[in-house]
Design an enzyme around this catalytic site. Structure first.
Site, mmCIF file in Angstrom:
data_model
loop_
_atom_site.group_PDB
_atom_site.id
_atom_site.type_symbol
_atom_site.label_atom_id
_atom_site.label_comp_id
_atom_site.label_asym_id
_atom_site.label_seq_id
_atom_site.Cartn_x
_atom_site.Cartn_y
_atom_site.Cartn_z
ATOM 1 N N GLU A 1 -7.274 8.880 105.851
ATOM 2 C CA GLU A 1 -7.574 7.606 106.485
ATOM 3 C C GLU A 1 -9.091 7.416 106.482
ATOM 4 O OE1 GLU A 1 -4.997 5.902 110.008
ATOM 5 O OE2 GLU A 1 -6.689 7.025 110.827
ATOM 6 N N ARG B 1 5.916 8.692 124.909
ATOM 7 C CA ARG B 1 6.132 9.610 126.038
ATOM 8 C C ARG B 1 5.091 9.311 127.095
ATOM 9 N NH1 ARG B 1 1.591 12.509 125.534
ATOM 10 N NH2 ARG B 1 0.899 13.182 123.467
ATOM 11 N N LYS C 1 3.593 9.832 111.345
ATOM 12 C CA LYS C 1 2.447 8.946 111.499
ATOM 13 C C LYS C 1 2.301 7.967 110.337
ATOM 14 C CE LYS C 1 1.532 11.424 115.116
ATOM 15 N NZ LYS C 1 1.921 10.955 116.448
ATOM 16 N N HIS D 1 -11.648 15.594 118.570
ATOM 17 C CA HIS D 1 -10.495 14.681 118.597
ATOM 18 C C HIS D 1 -9.531 14.970 119.744
ATOM 19 C CE1 HIS D 1 -11.836 13.122 114.733
ATOM 20 N NE2 HIS D 1 -11.978 14.370 114.347
#
Length: 501
Positions: free
Chosen positions: A200, A292, A116, A235
């Protein structure tokens, strides 16, 4: 086109792929763990092979076992579905070495999207905005503390190598970080096999917007309609819709260009999704790429009138795809509710057992993707997702109303499910006004209010039942009872084209 394909998955994901294979005339090979021998995907496949113990590491996520079956069954290709091996670059490379086509991106693309942090760096290099955050994998909590101070609280800790809501913790103040860092890292290690986090900036309120793309791996890339996935719990997505009620045509085209830029920069092949957060000011921030098929792909299929699994097979077999950006159009709207085997009235505790009875909803604009049947087992070994209900109509409001009727028709006996929660969710006032955000459930106390109402309903139900028995009376509830009146707005079909890129 392939003649024989192994589906390296289970449940509704495997059933979904098998059904497209049957349409295309492709023979199918299923794999199953010890507890899945009687599962629907095994019954539907032309051939089936055991993988062993139920834990994913010893069955559906065990690349060596899956490849051994592929060789024994002499298949042309492996479709990984979603989850398990679908984003594993080592498995994709092993397929290449074995001469079996992996229906998905190249190992090199998966190596990029798996990390990521590298994806964040790549997005910035090609001019796609990202949130403030760290550019290295963090294993040391002291370093995380220092960098979180630099980013500025609140922050979010994320696994550097996985998604699906795992290995993620929100940190509102510095004193919380040490404990939450340890928890997130342990969860990441347990889920993805390796730890390592990044920091983040946390933005709230925010909307989760993602763009579906299709790439032939030779330079031709198009994006399809966006999906809004803002309704989440911890999430993890609960409900998705298309189009997003928050986007106008110009914004849609702008974020579409971002998605194309990312897809081309990772040399994407097959289908994938680029995900963003949209802040309260309407600015987009890149989150990640999922190279995907997504769980929520059916809503795109409903409004674009295509089969994304068929598209995957045609690209993987070298046929490519016929769509051009100017020819891509979406008509109408669609909503998907993920039905989990959980009890929302008891803190979403998993519910397992035998499905004693089953009534699937039907009618115009309704689709159900599931592997359930009366007598099947819901076990504790796998994800709690057991069905997806998809509704479509000319407008989002029409799709919402169809969804409410479908949820009322959907009956699953033997296990607790989130069906009642979805009914409460889509009839809540802020949802009806499309005032959505990633913290929607918490912001509006949807789950808590639902649990309270369920408790009261149970108590009232006992009293009412006693009174009814005493009076010898019966009550019938009409299916449409409680539906809100249709809005005054126009019911004209929504149509979106994506030619200005």
């Amino acid at each position: 086109m392939f003649s024989k394909v192994l589906i390296a998955n289970r449940g509704e994901a495997a059933v979904r792929v098998i059904r497209t294979c049957k349409v295309l005339g492709i023979k199918t090979v299923a794999v199953f763990s010890d507890v899945d021998q009687e599962s629907l995907h095994v019954k539907l496949a032309d051939e089936s092979y055991p993988l062993g113990p139920p834990s994913p590491e010893e069955s559906y996520s065990n690349g060596k076992k899956v490849l051994a079956v592929a060789k024994e069954a002499a298949v042309d290709a492996i479709h990984p579905g979603y989850g398990y091996l679908s984003e594993n670059p080592s498995f994709a490379a092993a397929c290449d070495e074995a001469g079996v086509k992996f229906v998905g991106p190249s190992p090199r693309t998966l190596e990029i999207t798996e990390n990521k942090i590298e994806c964040r760096k790549l997005a910035r290099r090609v001019g796609v905005p990202t949130l403030p955050g760290t550019d290295e994998i963090l294993h040391d909590v002291e370093e995380a503390l220092r960098l979180a101070d630099k980013v500025g609280y609140p922050v979010i800790l994320k696994s550097a190598f996985g998604g699906g809501g795992r290995g993620i913790r929100e940190v509102t103040k510095k004193s919380e970080l040490k404990d939450l860092f340890a928890r997130a890292n342990r969860e990441a290690e347990g889920t993805f096999g390796k730890g390592g986090l990044y920091v983040e900036r946390l933005i709230k309120p925010a909307r989760h917007i993602e763009l579906q793309f299709i790439s032939d791996g030779r330079g031709k890339v198009v994006y399809l309609t966006e999906r809004e996935c803002s309704i989440q719990r911890r999430h993890q997505k609960l409900l998705e819709m298309t189009p997003s009620p928050a986007l106008d045509d110009e914004t849609r085209k702008k974020v579409g260009r971002y998605a194309l830029t990312i897809a081309r920069s990772i040399k994407a092949e097959n289908v994938g999704t680029v995900e963003f957060l949209m802040d309260a000011g309407g600015k987009f921030h890149f989150i990640e790429v999922n190279a995907r098929l997504q769980v929520e792909h059916p809503i795109t299929e409903m409004v674009c009138s295509l089969d994304l699994v068929e598209t995957q097979f045609r690209i993987a077999s070298g046929e490519g795809f016929p769509y051009t950006q100017g020819g891509v159009a979406a008509r109408g709207a669609a909503i998907e509710c993920r039905i989990n085997a959980e009890d929302p009235a008891s803190g979403f505790t998993p519910s397992t057992g035998t499905v004693t009875d089953l009534t699937l909803p039907s009618g115009p604009g309704i689709r159900v993707d599931t592997a359930l049947y009366p007598g099947c087992q819901v076990t504790e070994h796998y994800d709690s997702l057991i069905a997806k209900v998809i509704s479509s109509d000319r407008s989002l409001e029409g799709a919402r109303r169809r969804m409410l009727l479908a949820l009322r028709e959907f009956q699953i006996g033997g296990v607790k499910t989130t069906i009642p929660l979805h009914q409460a969710l889509i009839t809540s006032a802020p949802f009806v006004r499309w005032k959505l955000s990633t913290d929607f459930l918490e912001r509006h106390s949807i789950a808590e209010e639902f649990a309270e109402e369920e408790t009261l309903s149970s108590l009232e139900g006992v009293a009412i039942a006693a009174a009814m028995i005493h009076a010898g009376k019966h009550r019938m509830i009409r299916l449409g009872e409680g539906l809100p009146a249709p809005p005054d707005e126009s019911r004209e079909e929504e149509s979106r084209s994506y030619d200005a890129v």
